[in-house]
Design a protein around this motif. Structure first.
Motif, PDB file in Angstrom:
ATOM      1  N   ASP A  45       0.835  -1.217   0.000  1.00  0.00           N
ATOM      2  CA  ASP A  45       0.000   0.000   0.000  1.00  0.00           C
ATOM      3  C   ASP A  45       0.870   1.268   0.000  1.00  0.00           C
ATOM      4  N   ASN A  46       1.985   1.195  -0.706  1.00  0.00           N
ATOM      5  CA  ASN A  46       2.994   2.250  -0.588  1.00  0.00           C
ATOM      6  C   ASN A  46       2.556   3.582  -1.187  1.00  0.00           C
ATOM      7  N   ASP A  47       1.731   3.537  -2.238  1.00  0.00           N
ATOM      8  CA  ASP A  47       1.278   4.785  -2.851  1.00  0.00           C
ATOM      9  C   ASP A  47       0.519   5.644  -1.846  1.00  0.00           C
ATOM     10  N   ALA A  48      -0.288   4.987  -1.022  1.00  0.00           N
ATOM     11  CA  ALA A  48      -1.053   5.728  -0.011  1.00  0.00           C
ATOM     12  C   ALA A  48      -0.116   6.328   1.042  1.00  0.00           C
ATOM     13  N   HIS A  49       0.936   5.598   1.393  1.00  0.00           N
ATOM     14  CA  HIS A  49       1.902   6.148   2.351  1.00  0.00           C
ATOM     15  C   HIS A  49       2.623   7.359   1.745  1.00  0.00           C
ATOM     16  N   LEU A  50       2.961   7.266   0.458  1.00  0.00           N
ATOM     17  CA  LEU A  50       3.652   8.397  -0.177  1.00  0.00           C
ATOM     18  C   LEU A  50       2.719   9.594  -0.335  1.00  0.00           C
ATOM     19  N   ALA A  51       1.432   9.320  -0.539  1.00  0.00           N
ATOM     20  CA  ALA A  51       0.464  10.429  -0.619  1.00  0.00           C
ATOM     21  C   ALA A  51       0.396  11.138   0.731  1.00  0.00           C
ATOM     22  N   ARG A  52       0.412  10.352   1.824  1.00  0.00           N
ATOM     23  CA  ARG A  52       0.375  10.981   3.156  1.00  0.00           C
ATOM     24  C   ARG A  52       1.675  11.734   3.430  1.00  0.00           C
ATOM     25  N   LEU A  53       2.805  11.183   2.974  1.00  0.00           N
ATOM     26  CA  LEU A  53       4.087  11.882   3.133  1.00  0.00           C
ATOM     27  C   LEU A  53       4.046  13.235   2.420  1.00  0.00           C
ATOM     28  N   GLU A  54       3.501  13.238   1.194  1.00  0.00           N
ATOM     29  CA  GLU A  54       3.380  14.495   0.430  1.00  0.00           C
ATOM     30  C   GLU A  54       2.531  15.494   1.206  1.00  0.00           C
ATOM     31  N   ARG A  55       1.433  15.003   1.779  1.00  0.00           N
ATOM     32  CA  ARG A  55       0.537  15.887   2.510  1.00  0.00           C
ATOM     33  C   ARG A  55       1.197  16.421   3.782  1.00  0.00           C
ATOM     34  N   SER A  56       1.877  15.550   4.530  1.00  0.00           N
ATOM     35  CA  SER A  56       2.557  15.991   5.750  1.00  0.00           C
ATOM     36  C   SER A  56       3.558  17.094   5.435  1.00  0.00           C
ATOM     37  N   LEU A  57       4.341  16.894   4.361  1.00  0.00           N
ATOM     38  CA  LEU A  57       5.330  17.902   3.965  1.00  0.00           C
ATOM     39  C   LEU A  57       4.650  19.221   3.614  1.00  0.00           C
ATOM     40  N   ALA A  58       3.581  19.142   2.818  1.00  0.00           N
ATOM     41  CA  ALA A  58       2.887  20.362   2.393  1.00  0.00           C
ATOM     42  C   ALA A  58       2.321  21.117   3.600  1.00  0.00           C
ATOM     43  N   GLU A  59       1.795  20.381   4.577  1.00  0.00           N
ATOM     44  CA  GLU A  59       1.179  21.019   5.747  1.00  0.00           C
ATOM     45  C   GLU A  59       2.194  21.812   6.559  1.00  0.00           C
ATOM     46  N   ILE A  60       3.460  21.386   6.564  1.00  0.00           N
ATOM     47  CA  ILE A  60       4.454  22.158   7.315  1.00  0.00           C
ATOM     48  C   ILE A  60       5.429  22.890   6.378  1.00  0.00           C
ATOM     49  N   ARG A  61       5.065  22.926   5.093  1.00  0.00           N
ATOM     50  CA  ARG A  61       5.768  23.737   4.097  1.00  0.00           C
ATOM     51  C   ARG A  61       7.241  23.369   3.953  1.00  0.00           C
ATOM     52  N   ILE A  62       7.515  22.079   3.900  1.00  0.00           N
ATOM     53  CA  ILE A  62       8.840  21.594   3.488  1.00  0.00           C
ATOM     54  C   ILE A  62       8.687  21.112   2.050  1.00  0.00           C
ATOM     55  N   PRO A  63       9.537  21.625   1.131  1.00  0.00           N
ATOM     56  CA  PRO A  63       9.417  21.151  -0.260  1.00  0.00           C
ATOM     57  C   PRO A  63       9.716  19.659  -0.346  1.00  0.00           C
ATOM     58  N   ASN A  64       8.911  18.947  -1.148  1.00  0.00           N
ATOM     59  CA  ASN A  64       9.113  17.506  -1.300  1.00  0.00           C
ATOM     60  C   ASN A  64      10.322  17.280  -2.214  1.00  0.00           C
ATOM     61  N   PRO A  65      11.367  16.631  -1.696  1.00  0.00           N
ATOM     62  CA  PRO A  65      12.587  16.495  -2.504  1.00  0.00           C
ATOM     63  C   PRO A  65      12.431  15.560  -3.696  1.00  0.00           C
ATOM     64  N   TYR A  66      11.445  14.664  -3.680  1.00  0.00           N
ATOM     65  CA  TYR A  66      11.328  13.656  -4.739  1.00  0.00           C
ATOM     66  C   TYR A  66       9.896  13.521  -5.235  1.00  0.00           C
ATOM     67  N   THR A  67       9.760  13.080  -6.468  1.00  0.00           N
ATOM     68  CA  THR A  67       8.447  12.715  -6.988  1.00  0.00           C
ATOM     69  C   THR A  67       8.059  11.363  -6.376  1.00  0.00           C
ATOM     70  N   ARG A  68       6.807  11.002  -6.550  1.00  0.00           N
ATOM     71  CA  ARG A  68       6.351   9.730  -5.996  1.00  0.00           C
ATOM     72  C   ARG A  68       7.110   8.552  -6.638  1.00  0.00           C
ATOM     73  N   GLU A  69       7.371   8.684  -7.936  1.00  0.00           N
ATOM     74  CA  GLU A  69       8.110   7.624  -8.642  1.00  0.00           C
ATOM     75  C   GLU A  69       9.526   7.521  -8.092  1.00  0.00           C
ATOM     76  N   GLU A  70      10.158   8.676  -7.838  1.00  0.00           N
ATOM     77  CA  GLU A  70      11.530   8.655  -7.292  1.00  0.00           C
ATOM     78  C   GLU A  70      11.556   8.044  -5.892  1.00  0.00           C
ATOM     79  N   TRP A  71      10.584   8.434  -5.054  1.00  0.00           N
ATOM     80  CA  TRP A  71      10.508   7.845  -3.701  1.00  0.00           C
ATOM     81  C   TRP A  71      10.394   6.325  -3.801  1.00  0.00           C
ATOM     82  N   THR A  72       9.510   5.893  -4.686  1.00  0.00           N
ATOM     83  CA  THR A  72       9.273   4.453  -4.817  1.00  0.00           C
ATOM     84  C   THR A  72      10.546   3.738  -5.243  1.00  0.00           C
ATOM     85  N   ARG A  73      11.237   4.310  -6.225  1.00  0.00           N
ATOM     86  CA  ARG A  73      12.491   3.678  -6.702  1.00  0.00           C
ATOM     87  C   ARG A  73      13.526   3.608  -5.586  1.00  0.00           C
ATOM     88  N   LEU A  74      13.633   4.685  -4.796  1.00  0.00           N
ATOM     89  CA  LEU A  74      14.611   4.705  -3.693  1.00  0.00           C
ATOM     90  C   LEU A  74      14.264   3.657  -2.635  1.00  0.00           C
TER      91      LEU A  74
END
Ligand code: PDD
Length: 286
Positions: A45-74
């Motif tokens: 269920d990793n896509d949902a975890h990455l969606a929440r990571l994106e949201r957490s970052l946005a809520e505290i205004r830290i730029p997301n260093p990677y796209t979802r595809e990049e996160w997944t590959r890493l």
């Protein structure tokens, strides 16, 4: 083989990994994290975890260093390099290192740390016997929907559980259970309704919670999103908690009182089976 971790763009041996003392994650807990399960060497269920990571970052205004595809590959690369079959991938992003000052620094680069932890989840013996929990006051801030690394209240809650010899602490606010210190709390009423607290700023939107609710609905079970008291939990037919690192964990005792028959209940067992089937299938299809 040494454990390989990921720090700021590089895969390095654990012993060589470090971050500066001025990192704002260390100084201010100015960062967020995410935890994805790994089953059969595949992310669950990793896509949902990455969606929440994106949201957490946005809520505290830290730029997301990677796209979802990049996160997944890493993540996949980290799992591969560590030969991880079952366990979790931990990901953390902080606002970066800068001279200590509360307001955001102008030119800090976010710090990214990832590591794996091996853990038996699918065949955890505790899932067979069920676990005990205690209740503790919920001491947290008011934005619990953000997966912040500011976890002191949860550390104290989990320590209280450890000292009581139980697996988890359920946090209580205004007489109602909010959630576990690192999991979502559920009860099942005597007429078979699965009850969990509705999403709000008061709890983390659990990814496992969402999957379990979907599986329950698909299988004709009734899910009710509403507040419940500790007293209602004491008198429930069944109880369980969910998280990426436990999946569906039966709760058989709360504050020393047996829940239902004092052993994992039939609906909880069914939900665990449904979740395991889903997680195994996703893991194979990935
Ligand atoms: N914790 N509530 C809290 C406070 C949590 O910390 C977690 C997860 C959950 C469950 O969320 P999910 O189903 O998305 O894992 C609910 C992780 C596992 C941790 O801190 O290790």
């Amino acid at each position: 083989m040494s454990r390989i971790v990921f720090v700021n763009g590089a895969f390095v041996p654990f012993e060589q990994a470090s971050i500066p003392i001025m990192d704002r994650g260390f100084l201010f807990a100015d960062g967020i994290y995410e935890v994805s399960a790994v089953l059969n060497s595949r992310l669950v269920d990793n896509d949902a975890h990455l969606a929440r990571l994106e949201r957490s970052l946005a809520e505290i205004r830290i730029p997301n260093p990677y796209t979802r595809e990049e996160w997944t590959r890493l993540e996949e690369e980290l799992v591969r390099r560590n030969g991880l079959v079952e366990g979790v991938v931990y990901m953390e992003v902080t606002r970066g290192a800068a001279e200590r000052d509360f307001a955001f620094p102008k030119d800090a680069t976010p710090t990214v740390v990832m590591f794996t932890q091996a853990k038996v989840i699918s065949r955890a013996p505790a899932a067979e016997t069920g676990v005990a929990v205690i209740s503790v006051p919920d001491l947290r801030w008011k934005r619990r929907d953000i997966k912040s690394v500011a976890l002191l209240a949860q550390v104290l809650a989990k320590q209280a559980a450890a000292e009581a010899g139980v697996a988890e602490a359920w946090m209580v606010e205004d007489g109602h259970v909010t959630e576990g210190s690192s999991s979502t709390a559920f009860i099942i009423t005597r007429d078979g309704r699965i009850v969990t607290r509705p999403l709000s700023n008061a709890i983390l939107p659990g990814i496992t919670r969402r999957a379990v609710m979907r599986l329950a609905a698909e299988n004709g079970l009734v899910v009710e999103e509403r507040l419940f008291t500790l007293d209602e939990a004491y008198g429930a037919a069944e109880a369980f908690y969910t998280s990426a690192s436990a999946f569906v964990m039966p709760v058989v005792e709360i504050d020393g009182r047996a829940v239902g028959a004092g052993k994992p209940g039939p609906l909880t067992r069914r939900l665990r089976e449904l979740y395991l089937a889903m997680a195994g299938a996703t893991a194979e299809a990935a």
